[in-house]
Write an enzyme that holds these catalytic residues in place. Structure first.
Site, PDB file in Angstrom:
ATOM      1  CG  ASN A 208      -0.172  -0.078   2.502  1.00 37.14           C
ATOM      2  OD1 ASN A 208       0.572   0.837   2.833  1.00 37.14           O
ATOM      3  ND2 ASN A 208      -0.305  -1.180   3.236  1.00 37.14           N
ATOM      4  CG  ASP A 277      -7.062  -5.292   6.077  1.00 36.19           C
ATOM      5  OD1 ASP A 277      -6.602  -5.289   7.226  1.00 36.19           O
ATOM      6  OD2 ASP A 277      -7.637  -4.293   5.565  1.00 36.19           O
ATOM      7  CE  LYS A 287       8.804 -11.844 -14.497  1.00 41.20           C
ATOM      8  NZ  LYS A 287       9.640 -11.267 -15.542  1.00 41.20           N
ATOM      9  CG  PHE A 321      -2.753   5.932  13.116  1.00 39.77           C
ATOM     10  CD1 PHE A 321      -1.997   5.787  14.268  1.00 39.77           C
ATOM     11  CD2 PHE A 321      -2.709   7.142  12.431  1.00 39.77           C
ATOM     12  CE1 PHE A 321      -1.216   6.828  14.744  1.00 39.77           C
ATOM     13  CE2 PHE A 321      -1.931   8.193  12.890  1.00 39.77           C
ATOM     14  CZ  PHE A 321      -1.184   8.036  14.042  1.00 39.77           C
ATOM     15  CE  LYS A 335     -11.203   0.178  10.584  1.00 39.20           C
ATOM     16  NZ  LYS A 335     -10.487   0.884   9.536  1.00 39.20           N
ATOM     17  CE  LYS A 339      -8.968  -3.321  14.013  1.00 34.16           C
ATOM     18  NZ  LYS A 339      -7.918  -3.425  13.013  1.00 34.16           N
TER      19      LYS A 339
HETATM   20  O1  PMT Z   1       3.004   6.166   6.511  1.00 37.95           O
HETATM   21  P1  PMT Z   1       2.482   7.496   6.024  1.00 37.95           P
HETATM   22  O2  PMT Z   1       2.726   7.701   4.552  1.00 37.95           O
HETATM   23  O3  PMT Z   1       2.958   8.639   6.876  1.00 37.95           O
HETATM   24  O4  PMT Z   1       0.882   7.482   6.161  1.00 37.95           O
HETATM   25  C1  PMT Z   1       0.278   7.446   7.407  1.00 37.95           C
HETATM   26  C2  PMT Z   1      -0.891   6.439   7.453  1.00 37.95           C
HETATM   27  C3  PMT Z   1      -1.998   6.876   6.517  1.00 37.95           C
HETATM   28  C4  PMT Z   1      -0.409   5.038   7.062  1.00 37.95           C
HETATM   29  C5  PMT Z   1      -1.392   6.432   8.960  1.00 37.95           C
HETATM   30  O5  PMT Z   1      -1.817   7.722   9.293  1.00 37.95           O
HETATM   31  C6  PMT Z   1      -2.529   5.444   9.142  1.00 37.95           C
HETATM   32  O6  PMT Z   1      -3.691   5.746   8.991  1.00 37.95           O
HETATM   33  N1  PMT Z   1      -2.180   4.189   9.518  1.00 37.95           N
HETATM   34  C7  PMT Z   1      -3.121   3.056   9.692  1.00 37.95           C
HETATM   35  C8  PMT Z   1      -3.467   2.484   8.349  1.00 37.95           C
HETATM   36  C9  PMT Z   1      -4.407   1.291   8.450  1.00 37.95           C
HETATM   37  O7  PMT Z   1      -3.968   0.182   8.249  1.00 37.95           O
HETATM   38  O8  PMT Z   1      -5.598   1.574   8.847  1.00 37.95           O
HETATM   39  P2  PMT Z   1      -6.797   0.471   9.053  1.00 37.95           P
HETATM   40  O9  PMT Z   1      -7.986   1.290   9.308  1.00 37.95           O
HETATM   41  O10 PMT Z   1      -6.811  -0.498   7.904  1.00 37.95           O
HETATM   42  O11 PMT Z   1      -6.349  -0.333  10.331  1.00 37.95           O
HETATM   43  C10 PMT Z   1      -6.746   0.055  11.640  1.00 37.95           C
HETATM   44  C11 PMT Z   1      -5.670  -0.268  12.624  1.00 37.95           C
HETATM   45  O12 PMT Z   1      -5.505  -1.677  12.695  1.00 37.95           O
HETATM   46  C12 PMT Z   1      -4.326   0.305  12.310  1.00 37.95           C
HETATM   47  O13 PMT Z   1      -3.743   0.784  13.494  1.00 37.95           O
HETATM   48  C13 PMT Z   1      -3.535  -0.866  11.752  1.00 37.95           C
HETATM   49  O14 PMT Z   1      -2.134  -0.771  12.058  1.00 37.95           O
HETATM   50  C14 PMT Z   1      -4.171  -2.034  12.487  1.00 37.95           C
HETATM   51  N2  PMT Z   1      -4.167  -3.297  11.713  1.00 37.95           N
HETATM   52  C15 PMT Z   1      -4.862  -3.420  10.559  1.00 37.95           C
HETATM   53  C16 PMT Z   1      -4.876  -4.628   9.890  1.00 37.95           C
HETATM   54  C17 PMT Z   1      -4.180  -5.726  10.423  1.00 37.95           C
HETATM   55  N3  PMT Z   1      -4.156  -6.895   9.793  1.00 37.95           N
HETATM   56  N4  PMT Z   1      -3.486  -5.588  11.567  1.00 37.95           N
HETATM   57  C18 PMT Z   1      -3.486  -4.395  12.238  1.00 37.95           C
HETATM   58  O15 PMT Z   1      -2.849  -4.265  13.292  1.00 37.95           O
END
Ligand code: PMT
Length: 399
Positions: A208, A277, A287, A321, A335, A339
């Site tokens: 991503n 995810d 390949k 986040f 969330k 979580k």
């Molecule tokens: O890295 P930059 O370019 O500075 O950009 C910052 C950012 C946009 C990446 C950051 O601000 C941000 O939003 N990070 C979280 C991105 C994300 O995965 O969001 P989510 O809504 O899909 O996940 C929610 C939370 O669950 C996140 O804290 C994530 O780390 C966590 N997660 C998600 C999926 C997973 N399989 N395991 C997790 O721990």
């Protein structure tokens, strides 16, 4: 962090003086009040007028100048400084301070001040490796003087090795750290940053747009406030922050393993990483060839690291986040519940100046219950400090 701070910049005579001029300008634009002391040899490289123009203040060069201000200069400069930074720091100034010699304005102010003093050494490699200089460095470190550098590489004299002035952003980072409050001292903070990378075959992967800037800013801010910081990062092009333990990972599964290993020993977790995810169900050993007109990659779910932390949480403060493109608050609230979080930092990544890759971010802080605190656009380091302020408040309220 620099706004309203009095920083005295000591400039000694070396070819890196011109970089000190840029540092004066950077400090001033960061909001600091910068006063420059130049040694006589520094003025042979660059005119005091350059520093006067860049700092907006008069430049001090002599110990006994005609009185233009009422106070005794070296006492006044020593007393008002929040930080004294010597750039470049030559073998001569290090030797003088180590020997207790105060025979010009800079060495006298260093001797008279009680504020932190940061030396940024730069000199010829043989001078730097001279046992006398090494002894002086060791003695000054023991006495509590701060150092950053020198760096390695090609020196102005043509030699290779240690002796270069470190990059200005590294000096700025150290300055920020020395000026920050130590309100996270004694706490262990785990930060995740960057994207994960899920292999499809030996040359392709799913990932991503995360650059890691948000997570690295959090790690930097926490370290500068005295925390012991573990940064678990997916692949980025970023320089790791000073004083942070960095663990590099690629896949969500690797991140999961590292995070779980550290979790029982940390006090605060901030999950800024953008974790994939899903991952390809099978990783091809070769390949994948361009055979058909379509390629279907079957994916399976990755573990949700944050949700698992929410289940295992005991004493830790857990911050997530949420990267959203619609229904920001609603999704973030969900969330927080799913979580078991103490705080969610929700960003709408479709907004200009927010989210992936940007130097700034625009977020809403979403708490358990219905409380939401929208924040203005902020650079990622300032936002990181703001998030840490909130985390400290949450921990205070809990006690
Ligand atoms: O890295 P930059 O370019 O500075 O950009 C910052 C950012 C946009 C990446 C950051 O601000 C941000 O939003 N990070 C979280 C991105 C994300 O995965 O969001 P989510 O809504 O899909 O996940 C929610 C939370 O669950 C996140 O804290 C994530 O780390 C966590 N997660 C998600 C999926 C997973 N399989 N395991 C997790 O721990």
């Amino acid at each position: 962090m620099l706004a309203g701070k009095n920083i005295t910049l000591g400039v000694t005579g070396g070819i890196a003086v011109y970089k000190a001029a840029q540092l004066a300008s950077n400090l001033k634009s960061g909001g600091a009040d910068v006063r420059v002391i130049m040694t006589r040899s520094a003025t042979a490289f660059v005119s005091p007028l350059t520093f006067q123009t860049l700092s907006g203040n008069r430049v001090y060069t002599e110990l006994f100048e005609p009185v233009v201000e009422w106070n005794v200069q070296h006492i006044e400069l020593a007393a008002i400084s929040d930080l004294l930074v010597v750039v470049p720091a030559t073998a001569n100034i290090l030797g003088k301070v180590a020997a207790g010699i105060a025979d010009d304005l800079l060495s006298t102010v260093i001797m008279a001040t009680t504020c932190p003093v940061l030396f940024c050494p730069a000199m010829n490699v043989n001078m730097y490796q001279n046992p006398v200089v090494q002894r002086n460095l060791a003695m000054l470190k023991d006495l509590g003087y701060h150092f950053v550098g020198p760096g390695q590489g090609r020196l102005a004299c043509g030699a290779e090795g240690p002796g270069r002035l470190v990059e200005l952003d590294v000096i700025m980072e150290k300055i920020q750290a020395l000026l920050s409050p130590s309100d996270l001292k004694g706490l262990k903070v785990l930060v995740t940053a960057g994207p994960t990378l899920e292999p499809i075959d030996p040359v392709r992967y799913l990932t991503n747009r995360s650059s890691g800037k948000m997570g690295y800013a959090l790690a930097r801010a926490a370290a500068s406030r005295g925390a012991s910081v573990i940064l678990i990062s997916g692949p980025t092009n970023l320089q790791p922050p000073l004083g942070v333990e960095l663990k590099q990972v690629e896949t969500a599964a690797e991140m999961f393993k590292e995070v779980m290993e550290y979790f029982p020993r940390v006090d605060i977790v901030i999950k800024a990483a953008a974790v994939a995810d899903y991952r390809p169900r099978e990783v091809s050993g070769q390949k994948i060839k361009k055979t058909g007109s379509k390629l279907v990659i079957e994916c399976e779910k990755n573990p949700d690291i944050l949700a698992e932390l929410g289940r295992r949480k005991t004493h830790q403060t857990l911050v997530g986040f949420a990267a959203e493109t619609s229904n920001l608050e609603e999704n973030a609230h969900q969330k927080v519940k799913d979580k078991n979080l103490d705080l969610m930092v929700a960003n709408d990544v479709t907004l200009p100046g927010a989210g992936f890759g940007a130097d700034t971010n625009i977020v809403k802080l979403v708490y358990p219950g219905q409380y939401v605190l929208p924040l203005p656009v902020m650079d990622k380091l300032s936002l990181a400090h703001r998030i840490l302020d909130e985390v400290l408040k949450l921990r205070d309220n809990r006690q």
